[in-house]
Design a protein around this motif. Structure first.
Motif, PDB file in Angstrom:
ATOM      1  N   ALA A 165       0.832  -1.205   0.000  1.00  0.00           N
ATOM      2  CA  ALA A 165       0.000   0.000   0.000  1.00  0.00           C
ATOM      3  C   ALA A 165       0.868   1.257   0.000  1.00  0.00           C
ATOM      4  O   ALA A 165       0.576   2.236  -0.713  1.00  0.00           O
ATOM      5  CB  ALA A 165      -0.923  -0.006   1.211  1.00  0.00           C
ATOM      6  N   THR A 166       1.946   1.228   0.780  1.00  0.00           N
ATOM      7  CA  THR A 166       2.843   2.388   0.816  1.00  0.00           C
ATOM      8  C   THR A 166       3.493   2.613  -0.541  1.00  0.00           C
ATOM      9  O   THR A 166       3.566   3.745  -1.042  1.00  0.00           O
ATOM     10  CB  THR A 166       3.921   2.187   1.892  1.00  0.00           C
ATOM     11  OG1 THR A 166       3.299   1.980   3.167  1.00  0.00           O
ATOM     12  CG2 THR A 166       4.838   3.397   1.963  1.00  0.00           C
ATOM     13  N   THR A 168       2.337   1.597  -3.396  1.00  0.00           N
ATOM     14  CA  THR A 168       1.306   1.999  -4.357  1.00  0.00           C
ATOM     15  C   THR A 168       1.026   3.495  -4.261  1.00  0.00           C
ATOM     16  O   THR A 168       0.880   4.187  -5.285  1.00  0.00           O
ATOM     17  CB  THR A 168       0.013   1.206  -4.113  1.00  0.00           C
ATOM     18  OG1 THR A 168       0.272  -0.196  -4.267  1.00  0.00           O
ATOM     19  CG2 THR A 168      -1.078   1.626  -5.091  1.00  0.00           C
ATOM     20  N   ARG A 169       0.939   4.006  -3.022  1.00  0.00           N
ATOM     21  CA  ARG A 169       0.737   5.451  -2.860  1.00  0.00           C
ATOM     22  C   ARG A 169       1.906   6.238  -3.447  1.00  0.00           C
ATOM     23  O   ARG A 169       1.706   7.273  -4.097  1.00  0.00           O
ATOM     24  CB  ARG A 169       0.550   5.782  -1.374  1.00  0.00           C
ATOM     25  CG  ARG A 169      -0.777   5.335  -0.805  1.00  0.00           C
ATOM     26  CD  ARG A 169      -1.020   5.972   0.554  1.00  0.00           C
ATOM     27  NE  ARG A 169      -0.021   5.566   1.537  1.00  0.00           N
ATOM     28  CZ  ARG A 169      -0.134   4.506   2.331  1.00  0.00           C
ATOM     29  NH1 ARG A 169      -1.222   3.745   2.257  1.00  0.00           N
ATOM     30  NH2 ARG A 169       0.818   4.216   3.210  1.00  0.00           N
ATOM     31  N   THR A 172       1.629   6.133  -7.255  1.00  0.00           N
ATOM     32  CA  THR A 172       0.592   7.049  -7.751  1.00  0.00           C
ATOM     33  C   THR A 172       1.100   8.488  -7.768  1.00  0.00           C
ATOM     34  O   THR A 172       0.935   9.217  -8.756  1.00  0.00           O
ATOM     35  CB  THR A 172      -0.662   6.937  -6.872  1.00  0.00           C
ATOM     36  OG1 THR A 172      -1.143   5.590  -6.885  1.00  0.00           O
ATOM     37  CG2 THR A 172      -1.753   7.864  -7.391  1.00  0.00           C
ATOM     38  N   ALA A 173       1.723   8.881  -6.655  1.00  0.00           N
ATOM     39  CA  ALA A 173       2.291  10.233  -6.612  1.00  0.00           C
ATOM     40  C   ALA A 173       3.389  10.405  -7.659  1.00  0.00           C
ATOM     41  O   ALA A 173       3.530  11.467  -8.278  1.00  0.00           O
ATOM     42  CB  ALA A 173       2.837  10.521  -5.216  1.00  0.00           C
TER      43      ALA A 173
END
Length: 459
Positions: A165-166, A168-169, A172-173
């Motif tokens: 999740a980290t 992936t964030r 995305t950024a």
């Protein structure tokens, strides 16, 4: 390269820059994403290792209460099946000999140690394994030797999906940031290309001005890598003008050299009576017409497509209409003109006067009372086409006879004055200028001659 073939320099520069910038940004994004994932996993492992060291410290504590008491104050180890687990047990111990976090609720953590009997003891192991309920865990395992109290294995695990999740964030950024960066690079490249190629655009406009007759030479200051090209073009234009000037001089000399002897022959034949003198005079006049025809054709061929030569149509036709109106006023022939302002053709004024004058003259000879001249502009393959239609209300011309009328010397009626060269001259001149002549039936039943010429590119 096949995609860029035939495209403008600006397009090639922008597309190639965007292509390579995209490649660089994608590679940089993949590398940064991989590095960030490694860093995140390392930081996660370090956190688990801190927990494992706390557990190990409590195991070696001499205080029995601390060794048996509550350890690791993180509340995530208290939530059942939270994904955060710890487990302490003797080597080769049964499940009863193990202590574990409440979050395991009776489950056990998988071992990372090798099953070989001679494996080294005291190492720290890190890896991913499947834990309770099939959830992938990041596991840190450490061996502790307490001497007489035995050997222990400390295991601490955390959920791998938090790492995912980290990452992936971050990805995305990263995509958003690099997309904006790519857009900014594209815009800056476009501005740089437009600014860098501006001298070429100015050079093109200067050459276009010369072709339209608005300037004689390329003017202005250009960068060092474009200035030699501008100078070479000026030299080429000067050389072209010199060649054309010599051609005009040669044509004029030839006309003078031929017309003078022919005039002498005609005058001598006129002072002599008899059938032979009439035949000589007739042939001399025919020779003079032929000389005029070929001299005009040679002159036009030399000047066709000359840079800086264009002619506005309306003033030329207005002058011709006034002239032929005076000539035919006694016959009662009215000549009308319809021509928009500003229409130009590529070519000299004399050539347009020759072509339009022959058509108007021919129409006046056959008209019963009216001749109409109409100019229209059409577009063909992104090029302006000027059409000059001259029609009369005379007897017209059969379709079968039209092809003969366009041939050199083709006279359909010997009672009308002329040498039969008028329409053929128009055909030849129009062809040299990239145009043509068509004969049609007019609305009044007479002949409609349509002269089609390429318009000036500045239109």
């Amino acid at each position: 390269m096949r995609i860029l073939a035939g495209r403008s320099i600006a397009t090639r520069l922008v597309l190639s820059s965007l292509f390579w910038s995209s490649i660089v940004l994608v590679l940089a994004g993949l590398i940064l994403s991989a590095l960030y994932r490694q860093t995140t996993e390392r930081a996660f492992d370090d956190l688990l290792l801190v927990y494992a060291n706390d557990l190990a410290a409590q195991l070696v504590s001499p205080d029995p209460e601390k060794r048996e008491g509550s350890i690791l104050g993180d509340p995530r180890f208290e939530i059942p099946l939270s994904g955060w687990y710890w487990q302490v047990g003797r080597v080769e111990a049964t499940q009863r000999d193990m202590r574990s976090s409440r979050s395991l609720v009776g489950n056990t953590l998988p071992s990372l140690a090798s099953s070989a009997p001679d494996r080294p003891f005291g190492e720290t192991r890190k890896d991913g394994r499947e834990g309770p309920e099939g959830r992938i865990l990041r596991l840190v395992e450490r061996d502790i030797d307490l001497g007489e109290d035995g050997r222990y294995v400390v295991r601490v695990a955390g959920p791998s999906d938090e790492i995912t999740a980290t990452v992936t964030r971050f990805n995305t950024a990263l995509v958003v940031t690099f997309s904006l960066l790519g857009l900014g690079l594209g815009l800056s490249t476009l501005l740089q290309v437009r600014f860098g190629l501006r001298p070429l655009s100015e050079l093109r406009r200067s050459v276009s001005s010369i072709r339209r007759g608005e300037a004689d030479r390329i003017q202005g200051a250009y960068p060092g890598d474009v200035a030699p090209l501008a100078e070479e073009l000026n030299l080429l234009i000067d050389s072209n003008r010199e060649i054309l000037e010599r051609a005009r001089t040669q044509v004029g000399n030839l006309a003078h050299a031929l017309k003078t002897p022919l005039s002498v022959i005609v005058n001598e034949a006129g002072e002599t009576a008899g059938e032979g003198a009439d035949r000589i005079r007739e042939q001399a006049m025919l020779m003079r017409d032929q000389v005029d025809y070929y001299l005009r054709r040679a002159r036009t061929a030399a000047l066709a497509g000359t840079l800086g030569v264009s002619t506005e149509v309306k003033p030329v036709l207005e002058g011709l209409v006034r002239t032929f109106d005076k000539i035919n006023r006694g016959r009662g022939v009215a000549i009308s003109l319809s021509c928009p302002d500003g229409v130009r053709i590529g070519g000299e004024r004399q050539d347009l006067e020759e072509m339009a004058g022959n058509l108007i003259d021919n129409a006046c000879k056959w008209a019963e009372g009216a001749v109409a001249v109409e100019v229209t502009v059409h577009s063909l393959r992104e090029r302006a086409i000027v059409r000059i239609a001259v029609e009369d209300d005379g007897p017209g011309m059969p379709e079968a006879a039209r092809s003969k009328a366009l041939k050199r010397g083709g006279r359909l009626d010997e009672t009308k004055p002329g040498s039969g060269l008028g329409l053929s001259i128009v055909v030849d001149l129009a062809g040299l200028h990239g145009g043509g002549l068509m004969l049609e039936t007019s609305g009044a039943g007479g002949l409609r001659a349509v002269l089609q010429l390429p318009g000036d590119r500045g239109e």
